[in-house]
Design a protein around this motif. Structure first.
Motif, short mmCIF file in Angstrom:
data_model
loop_
_atom_site.label_atom_id
_atom_site.label_comp_id
_atom_site.label_asym_id
_atom_site.label_seq_id
_atom_site.Cartn_x
_atom_site.Cartn_y
_atom_site.Cartn_z
N MET A 103 27.25 21.41 -41.60
CA MET A 103 25.91 21.53 -42.16
C MET A 103 24.98 21.88 -40.80
SD MET A 103 26.38 20.75 -44.99
CE MET A 103 24.77 20.46 -45.55
N ASN A 104 24.02 22.73 -41.33
CA ASN A 104 23.03 23.14 -40.51
C ASN A 104 21.75 22.55 -41.11
OD1 ASN A 104 21.40 24.44 -38.43
ND2 ASN A 104 21.56 26.48 -39.51
N GLY A 105 21.47 21.38 -40.74
CA GLY A 105 20.19 20.60 -41.34
C GLY A 105 20.81 20.24 -42.50
N ASN A 106 19.92 20.67 -43.44
CA ASN A 106 20.60 20.39 -44.96
C ASN A 106 21.45 21.13 -45.69
OD1 ASN A 106 19.34 17.54 -44.86
ND2 ASN A 106 17.61 18.53 -45.49
N ALA A 107 21.58 22.43 -45.17
CA ALA A 107 22.13 23.69 -45.74
C ALA A 107 23.52 23.76 -44.88
CB ALA A 107 21.20 24.90 -45.32
N PHE A 137 25.94 18.37 -36.09
CA PHE A 137 26.35 17.60 -37.26
C PHE A 137 27.54 16.81 -36.87
CE2 PHE A 137 29.56 17.78 -41.08
CZ PHE A 137 28.78 16.99 -41.98
N HIS A 152 30.87 14.57 -54.13
CA HIS A 152 30.36 15.84 -54.70
C HIS A 152 30.55 15.42 -56.38
CE1 HIS A 152 28.83 18.58 -51.73
NE2 HIS A 152 29.87 18.53 -51.14
N GLU A 156 29.49 16.14 -46.12
CA GLU A 156 28.00 16.18 -45.74
C GLU A 156 27.55 14.98 -45.63
OE1 GLU A 156 26.35 18.43 -49.05
OE2 GLU A 156 27.88 20.32 -48.69
N ASN A 157 28.03 14.09 -46.46
CA ASN A 157 27.35 12.55 -46.23
C ASN A 157 28.05 11.56 -45.48
OD1 ASN A 157 29.52 12.18 -47.74
ND2 ASN A 157 28.57 10.94 -49.47
N TRP A 170 27.65 7.58 -49.50
CA TRP A 170 27.92 7.87 -48.29
C TRP A 170 29.72 7.65 -48.06
CZ3 TRP A 170 24.09 9.20 -45.16
CH2 TRP A 170 22.96 8.69 -45.13
#
Length: 714
Positions: A440-444, A472, A652, A678-679, A658
């Motif tokens: 993850m790069n930020g939110n992407a 991340f 997903h 991601e989470n 979480w």
């Protein structure tokens, strides 16, 4: 299930005029007082190959063939003057009435009863319009499945769950290529999942290997004859190979003894004179999905082409490595490894896999290393081979290379691995970056650029991905190949000695323990809401929160996060109903502990759940959790504890808020080749004794993740 059964009049028009009235008439009621087809069904076909027989190209040909069956069956008194089959199915998927629900005559009634049922009196007979040289169509199999479901659930005379081939207990080759479907659990069984067409050549290999070695090769275990590849089939072929090479007793493992025996024989299949070995090699190629000789006792041009393709797919040269690599290829054939890119595979991963084989198995000859699969999927076997390649490039002695992330490997990564990387060591580092994509790069999400794998240059895209990965993963952002980054790329625990501000345990947090945790730098602790084993019962751990414990934890300056687990270590523990129940129990427990609204409760999947398990049970369980909490008013959110793959898919596809990752279970397949979800909020990395008799799991607590509980409700 609604099915259309075409009446006798449809095919009766094709019989002779002298028999039309009899053929078109409804079947006569049974004159057998024992007729009660409650046992199941027998599967038939039209007989052996006949060059003059129809190929069923049109429906008219099918109707003509049924008329011929009627004519044959009414020549004498054997079938009491009527067609013997209850129903007939054509390759186009049409179902035709024969005797219908009245009387069974086709199943060799003179044979011994089955479970107390007469073969004719207790079973329906269903005949496929195909001969032994024909293969089943999907339409025909679906019609079988639908008809059997109808006979079990809707017919006026309903039947049971047994499915037998006509050859069961009777010396006949009927039903030919339908034999592999004529069993419970197959694709025609409506109580089992639809699995489509099987393979007649795998079926032929299964039948042959069982006939050749059952009762002959000591230790031999028969494989199912179902036309589907699997470990049981390649194990049986392996045992056949061992028997032919003089190994006794045979075992279901291609170990060093088998490898050495193949090497000692020193014969490629194209110069092999043992027909049984040729059958084994051809059968293994069919199981791998390669088109090879249809006469499996002959090494044909197709066989040779298939074998050369295997070498290429594995990243090897047949022209220069054929004999030297044959023992490795033979072992690869007799496993479930795939060397061709599969539909969900990644061609860039496949190229890395092929390079591992070419350089480290064929080139270097690492003694402990076998060929890795080349299917484009990062699996445990690929991880093992990759680690061996890395150990070689770090300078470990050949005979000490074992694929383990042990002290020598860690020392090498801290030394040579953390310096300037070039060549093959650099290649492995960047391949590991690709394996861990996307990050993850930020939110992407950000994929690693595959073009960066093969270059020494510190490209912008390489540095961008590395920075994002370290951020991340909550590592120091050095944008270099330091030890912590290597460890995070290679194993789900990452650097298990790195600082962690979270923990979880099954032990009560007393005031003294809370103070000890706080003094050691911990900020949050995970505790269990309940325990499924009651005091006094075997296995009781007393792991549930005590009544005043939440406030004790907060008084120590700590936060806590709630975990719910009722066993959770087997597939059978996960169903929708259990998820619903567990969520409601967890809700009530959390309310009792005064845990505030909005808190995330982590529900545990504490075993290596595969994708098929996630589809069949884990997702329905969490759907039950979701619905159970909703029925209680939606006071609490739900999270998931499990492997990276479990956490990602449940988050997903079901909506877990979480993830608590069981990174400590580094051997789980769900932690191999899967990036952090991601989470992710917590990553469990180390189990140890914090104090004597007090075990603790270290959890990396993600900044900005789940805040946990910092106060209680009034």
């Amino acid at each position: 299930m609604s099915v259309t059964i075409l009446p006798r009049s449809v095919w009766a028009q094709y019989v002779g005029p002298d028999k039309y009235q009899k053929a078109a008439a409804p079947p006569a009621p049974s004159n057998d007082p024992n007729w009660n087809p409650e046992a199941g069904v027998f599967i038939h076909h039209r007989g052996p190959y006949n060059p003059l027989a129809t190929n069923y190209a049109s429906e008219t040909e099918c109707l003509l063939d049924i008329a011929q069956v009627f004519d044959e069956h009414t020549q004498g008194d054997e079938f009491n003057g009527d067609i013997a089959y209850n129903f007939l199915i054509c390759p186009h998927g049409n179902i035709y009435q024969g005797r219908g629900y009245e009387r069974g005559e086709a199943n060799y009634g003179k044979g011994a009863p089955i479970d107390g049922y007469g073969r004719n009196a207790g079973f329906y007979s269903i005949c496929a319009l195909m001969r032994s040289n024909h293969t089943a169509t999907e339409a025909l199999l679906r019609a079988y499945r639908n008809l059997i479901d109808h006979l079990r659930n809707e017919a006026p005379r309903r039947t049971g769950n047994r499915i037998f081939p006509h050859s069961y207990g009777y010396d006949t080759e009927c039903p030919g290529n339908l034999t592999m479907y004529a069993q419970p659990g197959s694709t025609i069984d409506p109580s089992a999942p639809w699995t489509g067409l099987a393979d007649i050549y795998i079926f032929a290999a299964q039948r042959w290997v069982n006939a050749a070695y059952a009762g002959v090769a000591p230790g031999y275990i028969t494989c199912p004859e179902n036309g589907r590849t699997g470990w049981s089939t390649v194990y049986s072929l392996t045992q056949g190979l061992q028997h032919e090479l003089g190994i006794s007793p045979t075992v279901q493992n291609f170990g060093s003894g088998t490898f050495d025996a193949v090497k000692k024989r020193g014969r490629l299949p194209n110069v092999e004179f043992n027909a049984n070995l040729i059958r084994i090699y051809n059968g293994a190629l069919w199981c791998k999905g390669y088109w090879t000789s249809t006469n499996q006792a002959i090494w044909s041009d197709d066989s040779q082409s298939a074998l050369e393709r295997v070498y290429r797919d594995a990243g090897l040269s047949y022209s220069t490595m054929s004999l030297s690599m044959w023992p490795h290829i033979c072992k690869g054939l007799l496993r479930m490894d795939q060397f061709r890119l599969i539909p969900q595979g990644d061609i860039n991963i496949q190229r890395v896999q092929q390079r591992l084989n070419a350089r480290y198995v064929a080139g270097i000859g690492i003694p402990a290393m076998s060929l890795v699969p080349c299917d484009g999927i990062y699996t445990r076997d690929v991880q093992q081979g990759f680690m061996m390649a890395l150990q070689y490039e770090l300078g470990l002695a050949l005979n000490s290379i074992n694929g383990n992330f042990g002290p020598n490997t860690q020392a090498g990564l801290r030394g040579k691995g953390s310096g300037t990387l070039t060549g093959d060591l650099r290649y492995l580092f960047r391949a590991a970056c690709y394996f861990n994509s996307p990050t993850m790069n930020g939110n992407a999400p950000l994929m690693y650029n595959p073009d960066d794998i093969g270059t020494d240059a510190d490209t912008t895209t390489h540095l961008q991905w590395l920075r994002a990965f370290q951020t991340f993963s909550q590592l120091p952002v050095t944008v270099t190949n330091d030890y912590a980054t290597w460890a995070q790329l290679l194993i789900s625990t990452g650097d298990s000695e790195r600082p962690a501000t979270g923990c979880d345990c099954i032990t009560e947090i007393t005031a003294a323990r809370g103070q000890a945790l706080k003094a050691a730098g911990y900020q949050i602790v995970g505790r269990y809401l309940d325990e499924d084993v009651k005091p006094g019962e075997p296995g009781y751990l007393a792991k549930a929160l005590r009544t005043t414990e939440p406030q004790t934890i907060l008084n120590a300056g700590l936060r806590f996060f709630p975990i719910f687990q009722y066993y959770g270590r087997a597939l059978s523990n996960f169903t929708y109903a259990k998820g619903l129940s567990h969520a409601q129990i967890a809700h009530d427990k959390a309310v009792g502990y005064r845990i505030p609204a909005g808190t995330c409760i982590y529900f545990a999947v504490d075993y290596d759940a595969l994708n098929v398990d996630i589809d069949s049970n884990i997702k329905p369980y969490f759907e039950g959790v979701r619905d159970g909490l909703a029925q209680k008013g939606g006071r609490y959110a739900y999270g998931v504890y499990g492997s990276r793959n479990v956490c990602s898919r449940v988050s997903h596809e079901v909506g877990a808020k979480w993830s608590m990752v069981s990174g400590m279970s580094w051997g789980f397949s769900g932690n191999l080749g899967f990036p952090l979800p991601e989470n992710w909020a917590l990553n469990q990395i180390k189990e140890f004794d914090f104090q004597t008799g007090w075990g603790l799991d270290n959890d990396v607590w993600r900044t900005g993740g789940d805040p946990g509980v910092s106060s209680l409700s009034s």
